[in-house]
Design an enzyme around this catalytic site. Structure first.
Site, PDB file in Angstrom:
ATOM      1  N   ASP A 174       5.937  14.028   5.952  1.00 27.25           N
ATOM      2  CA  ASP A 174       5.958  14.567   4.567  1.00 27.25           C
ATOM      3  C   ASP A 174       6.088  15.944   4.546  1.00 27.25           C
ATOM      4  OD1 ASP A 174       6.332  12.002   2.252  1.00 27.25           O
ATOM      5  OD2 ASP A 174       5.709  13.923   1.816  1.00 27.25           O
ATOM      6  N   ARG A 234      14.865   1.839   3.058  1.00 29.84           N
ATOM      7  CA  ARG A 234      16.268   1.839   2.839  1.00 29.84           C
ATOM      8  C   ARG A 234      17.121   1.737   4.353  1.00 29.84           C
ATOM      9  NH1 ARG A 234      14.593   0.156  -1.351  1.00 29.84           N
ATOM     10  NH2 ARG A 234      14.010   0.310  -2.780  1.00 29.84           N
ATOM     11  N   GLU A 263      22.938  -4.733   3.066  1.00 26.08           N
ATOM     12  CA  GLU A 263      22.792  -5.602   2.422  1.00 26.08           C
ATOM     13  C   GLU A 263      23.163  -6.439   1.772  1.00 26.08           C
ATOM     14  OE1 GLU A 263      18.632  -4.906   0.544  1.00 26.08           O
ATOM     15  OE2 GLU A 263      18.660  -3.787   2.407  1.00 26.08           O
ATOM     16  N   HIS A 295      15.087  -8.421   3.841  1.00 35.49           N
ATOM     17  CA  HIS A 295      14.207  -7.696   2.865  1.00 35.49           C
ATOM     18  C   HIS A 295      13.070  -8.139   1.986  1.00 35.49           C
ATOM     19  CE1 HIS A 295      15.751  -3.780  -0.132  1.00 35.49           C
ATOM     20  NE2 HIS A 295      14.251  -4.095  -0.080  1.00 35.49           N
TER      21      HIS A 295
END
Length: 329
Positions: A174, A234, A263, A295
């Site tokens: 990160d 995502r 999607e 999802h």
């Protein structure tokens, strides 16, 4: 304030209505997504509430402004589907729900790992048919395995804590390392090193220009043969066709997806009586070592209630400082 709520399913309506009752908000619910095709529905509304697959591009935002809309209240944490620059230029405020229930998505990522590893999806169907043979269902112990977590925000941090509980060695990447995770025994390393060392890689980063197709043929070449890839963030973080190529050659040994790049054409709808017009997606579903969910990572009672409460609060108090951390534009 009159709000047009888009991408609204019955469960959304129930929770939103329960929090909006006895307030100054008047909500009208639409199951359709907000897009250029549905923009006419916002006439006479002050605000719109949108979800992950609504298309809030610059042109839509311009038309929202023309219709008198001054606020966009997202019912999700991600905002890659909204043109924030256009919203700022038009003077439209945009809010999101940054912390609806990180453990919901983190726990779903773990569910995908466990399903793929122990092949419970296949075992379930075998037993239903009276087949109790174990051949082909062999898994591995998670304890001692190296798990790479890309993105250690609220959801990624929750995922890391769970995997530490399994006895895994957790590697993190990160831009902003978490001291709390370091104190818990997680290790931050360069992304290239995480690719090389991880048995399992789980994606918990936002979608932007630097993370688009993060999982592609080049990054996959750096990973262990048979690596497990999990994506509950995502869809466009994973290049679907190149992931399929890596399933064929064995580079990816397990693939768990709760999101998919295209999607918006299929997820959240009952497509069981339709031919899904997406050959890449259809091909992906044929692999025995792929598990796809629609999802649903966020889909818990706790998360729905928190999303509804925060959305209503954002709409009621959008000019107050207490909602400032939720304002994007």
């Amino acid at each position: 304030m009159k709000i047009a709520v888009f991408s609204c399913k019955p469960y959304d309506k129930r929770t939103l209505a329960s929090y909006a009752d006895n307030t100054a908000l008047s909500m009208t619910y639409f199951e359709s997504r907000l897009s250029m095709e549905t923009i006419s529905l916002v006439k006479d509304f002050d605000a719109v509430s949108c979800f992950v697959n609504d298309d809030v591009n610059a042109e839509v935002i311009h038309l929202l402004k023309q219709q008198g809309v001054h606020t966009i209240a997202l019912r999700c944490a991600g905002f890659n589907n909204v043109d924030l620059d256009a919203a700022k230029a038009e003077g439209i405020k945009v809010f999101h729900v940054p912390d609806y229930s990180p453990t919901s998505v983190a726990e779903h990522a773990v569910a995908l790992i466990m399903t793929l590893n122990r092949k419970t999806h296949r075992a379930y169907h075998r037993v239903k048919e009276g087949n109790f043979a174990l051949e082909g269902l062999l898994g591995f112990n998670l304890e001692g395995k190296t798990v790479g977590c890309i993105g250690t925000g609220r959801i990624g941090a929750a995922f890391c804590r769970i995997m530490k509980g399994f006895g895994c060695h957790v590697l993190c990447y990160d831009l902003y390392p978490s001291q709390a995770l370091i104190d818990q025994g997680c290790q931050y390393i360069p992304l290239e090193e995480l690719y090389q060392k991880s048995d399992i890689i789980s994606l918990h980063c936002p979608l932007n220009t630097s993370t688009h197709h993060l999982i592609n043929k080049d990054s996959l070449k750096k990973m262990k043969d048979g690596v497990m890839i999990i994506n509950t963030s995502r869809g466009a973080l994973v290049h679907a066709q190149e992931a399929i190529d890596s399933l064929y050659n064995g580079k990816i040994g397990y693939l768990g997806l709760d999101v998919y790049e295209q999607e918006n054409k299929i997820f959240f709808e009952d497509m069981s009586s339709h031919i899904i017009q997406d050959s890449v997606f259809q091909l992906m579903l044929t692999f025995p070592n792929v598990v796809v969910t629609g999802h649903q990572g966020y889909f818990t009672i706790e998360a729905l209630n928190h999303i509804a409460a925060t959305t209503v609060d954002n709409l009621l108090h959008h000019q107050h400082e207490d909602s400032g951390s939720r304002q994007l534009a």
